[in-house]
Design a protein around this motif. Structure first.
Motif, PDB file in Angstrom:
ATOM      1  N   UNK A  68       0.806  -1.221   0.000  1.00 23.43           N
ATOM      2  CA  UNK A  68       0.000   0.000   0.000  1.00 23.43           C
ATOM      3  C   UNK A  68       0.838   1.270   0.000  1.00 23.43           C
ATOM      4  N   UNK A  69       2.008   1.224  -0.621  1.00 24.49           N
ATOM      5  CA  UNK A  69       2.784   2.448  -0.815  1.00 24.49           C
ATOM      6  C   UNK A  69       2.243   3.153  -2.048  1.00 24.49           C
ATOM      7  N   UNK A  70       1.617   4.308  -1.848  1.00 26.01           N
ATOM      8  CA  UNK A  70       1.015   4.996  -2.990  1.00 26.01           C
ATOM      9  C   UNK A  70       1.844   6.210  -3.382  1.00 26.01           C
ATOM     10  N   UNK A  71       1.288   7.086  -4.175  1.00 28.26           N
ATOM     11  CA  UNK A  71       2.010   8.235  -4.700  1.00 28.26           C
ATOM     12  C   UNK A  71       2.478   9.146  -3.561  1.00 28.26           C
ATOM     13  N   UNK A  72       3.697   9.650  -3.666  1.00 29.56           N
ATOM     14  CA  UNK A  72       4.237  10.529  -2.634  1.00 29.56           C
ATOM     15  C   UNK A  72       4.830   9.809  -1.440  1.00 29.56           C
ATOM     16  N   UNK A  73       4.873   8.477  -1.477  1.00 32.01           N
ATOM     17  CA  UNK A  73       5.408   7.689  -0.367  1.00 32.01           C
ATOM     18  C   UNK A  73       6.689   6.943  -0.753  1.00 32.01           C
ATOM     19  N   UNK A  92       0.563  -7.079  -4.935  1.00 29.63           N
ATOM     20  CA  UNK A  92      -0.369  -6.124  -5.526  1.00 29.63           C
ATOM     21  C   UNK A  92       0.086  -4.730  -5.117  1.00 29.63           C
ATOM     22  N   UNK A  93       0.287  -3.847  -6.084  1.00 30.43           N
ATOM     23  CA  UNK A  93       0.724  -2.474  -5.813  1.00 30.43           C
ATOM     24  C   UNK A  93      -0.477  -1.543  -5.682  1.00 30.43           C
ATOM     25  N   UNK A  94      -0.263  -0.410  -5.026  1.00 32.00           N
ATOM     26  CA  UNK A  94      -1.327   0.558  -4.809  1.00 32.00           C
ATOM     27  C   UNK A  94      -1.101   1.865  -5.547  1.00 32.00           C
ATOM     28  N   UNK A  95      -2.146   2.693  -5.555  1.00 33.85           N
ATOM     29  CA  UNK A  95      -2.057   4.057  -6.053  1.00 33.85           C
ATOM     30  C   UNK A  95      -2.972   4.929  -5.205  1.00 33.85           C
ATOM     31  N   UNK A  96      -2.896   6.241  -5.419  1.00 31.88           N
ATOM     32  CA  UNK A  96      -3.654   7.176  -4.594  1.00 31.88           C
ATOM     33  C   UNK A  96      -2.705   8.143  -3.915  1.00 31.88           C
ATOM     34  N   UNK A  97      -3.222   8.874  -2.932  1.00 34.03           N
ATOM     35  CA  UNK A  97      -2.396   9.815  -2.179  1.00 34.03           C
ATOM     36  C   UNK A  97      -2.583   9.570  -0.686  1.00 34.03           C
ATOM     37  N   UNK A 138      -4.754   2.773  -2.518  1.00 33.67           N
ATOM     38  CA  UNK A 138      -4.419   2.924  -1.106  1.00 33.67           C
ATOM     39  C   UNK A 138      -2.926   2.931  -0.893  1.00 33.67           C
ATOM     40  N   UNK A 139      -2.473   3.347   0.315  1.00 36.82           N
ATOM     41  CA  UNK A 139      -3.345   3.709   1.398  1.00 36.82           C
ATOM     42  C   UNK A 139      -3.639   5.205   1.327  1.00 36.82           C
ATOM     43  N   UNK A 140      -4.887   5.532   1.015  1.00 40.41           N
ATOM     44  CA  UNK A 140      -5.308   6.926   0.917  1.00 40.41           C
ATOM     45  C   UNK A 140      -5.728   7.382   2.308  1.00 40.41           C
ATOM     46  N   UNK A 141      -5.274   8.586   2.702  1.00 39.31           N
ATOM     47  CA  UNK A 141      -5.348   8.851   4.123  1.00 39.31           C
ATOM     48  C   UNK A 141      -5.969  10.147   4.580  1.00 39.31           C
ATOM     49  N   UNK A 142      -6.184  10.167   5.896  1.00 40.19           N
ATOM     50  CA  UNK A 142      -6.556  11.384   6.612  1.00 40.19           C
ATOM     51  C   UNK A 142      -6.012  11.262   8.028  1.00 40.19           C
ATOM     52  N   UNK A 143      -5.962  12.394   8.720  1.00 43.95           N
ATOM     53  CA  UNK A 143      -5.543  12.361  10.126  1.00 43.95           C
ATOM     54  C   UNK A 143      -6.500  13.235  10.918  1.00 43.95           C
ATOM     55  N   UNK A 144      -6.856  12.778  12.091  1.00 47.72           N
ATOM     56  CA  UNK A 144      -7.862  13.468  12.886  1.00 47.72           C
ATOM     57  C   UNK A 144      -9.232  12.855  12.675  1.00 47.72           C
TER      58      UNK A 144
END
Length: 328
Positions: A68-73, A92-97, A138-144
């Motif tokens: 789940x290493x996506x774009x920017x990681x 299986x590779x991931x995409x997203x932010x 994934x892993x597409x994220x948020x915090x909080x």
């Protein structure tokens, strides 16, 4: 629904995956910020990672890693392909932010629809010039507890791309928080809940939230197994057993989320195999049978990736009282 998985070495029928799956791992990434140089898995670690996966294939039948290493990681799909080919473990590779601190600056000027088109292009044509197609978003994220404006756009983009391509979405909910808000946002954009895995729920000691997510149809990722500095495996076990007791065995995903080179066995860490060597034996000791273990470690991640809904007749113990375990 599509039973064909897109792996970094080519298409793979889900029926060919006969052994366990690690539902959330990293084989190549760079999350270094400032002086933190440990959050990296580089080409220099590739041989050690390959050896670990090959050993787990030989000892436990490990068949698939969801990376789940996506774009920017610091994603490196070519490196993943070499690890998969040499270890003989499908990847299986991931995409997203990822979540906002790791967003590239240009995302602030890009709409969710434009971002979704970028993801669809990768999914259909491959990452960069590699020709390697992601098989999950994934892993597409948020915090909080609530996504930021930028995170809401990238999560919406993930949902739009998923509905356009048939892929599923795995999230990063930092420290387990914000999963309900993520689910609401993703489903509002048209993505069915059974195509969604809410990440890091083993870091949230709140069985009621887990039940609410599962009742809605989402997958609950207990995906930081072994990361004792964040949460003890004793608490993880209690939370997972509570979910099983509530009848949601078909909604749980398990993994270790190796995200620093210090977690590798070669550097003294617990490695990718901690789930099988330590945590699964604890499940057996709590009364979980082999059919249910297969559900947790193989059937569930395959159903998540392919979009098959329903319990598939596998969660025979769920909803019954497990010996020595009282529900939360």
């Amino acid at each position: 629904m599509n039973d064909l998985l897109h792996t970094v070495t080519g298409p793979l029928p889900a029926s060919a995956v006969r052994g366990p799956v690690l539902a959330h791992e990293h084989l190549a990434l760079d999350l270094t910020r400032g002086a933190d140089s440990g959050a990296r898995l580089t080409a220099g670690h590739r041989a050690a990672i390959t050896e670990e996966l090959a050993s787990l294939r030989a000892e436990f039948g490990l068949s698939l890693v969801v990376e789940l290493t996506c774009r920017g990681m610091g994603r490196d799909v070519d490196g993943m392909a070499r690890i998969a080919a040499d270890s003989k473990v499908a990847v299986v590779a991931g995409t997203g932010w990822y979540y906002e601190p790791f967003h590239p600056r240009e995302l602030s000027r890009t709409s969710a629809e434009q971002l979704a088109r970028t993801l669809v292009g990768e999914i259909e044509r491959g990452c960069g010039g590699s020709g390697i197609r992601p098989g999950v978003i994934g892993e597409v994220g948020s915090h909080g507890d609530l996504p930021s404006e930028a995170e809401a756009r990238t999560l919406t983009a993930a949902a739009l791309a998923a509905t356009a391509t048939g892929l599923s979405v795995a999230t990063h909910a930092r420290l387990g928080r914000g999963g309900l808000a993520q689910l609401e946002l993703l489903t509002a954009a048209g993505l069915p809940p059974h195509r969604i895995s809410i990440g890091h729920q083993d870091l949230l000691d709140d069985p009621a939230v887990h039940r609410e997510l599962a009742a809605a149809g989402a997958y609950i990722a207990f995906d930081t197994v072994g990361k004792e500095s964040y949460q003890s495996d004793r608490v993880r076990l209690r939370l997972l057993l509570a979910l099983l007791e509530s009848g949601y065995a078909d909604r749980a995903l398990l993994s270790c989320d190796v995200s620093r080179h210090g977690y590798l066995v070669s550097e003294g860490g617990t490695g990718y195999g901690h789930l099988f060597r330590s945590f699964v034996p604890k499940l057996r000791a709590a009364g979980v049978d082999e059919t249910l273990i297969d559900t947790l470690t193989r059937r569930n991640p395959l159903r998540f990736l392919t979009g098959r809904d329903g319990a598939d007749g596998a969660s025979s113990v769920a909803g019954g009282r497990l010996p020595g375990c009282e529900p939360e």
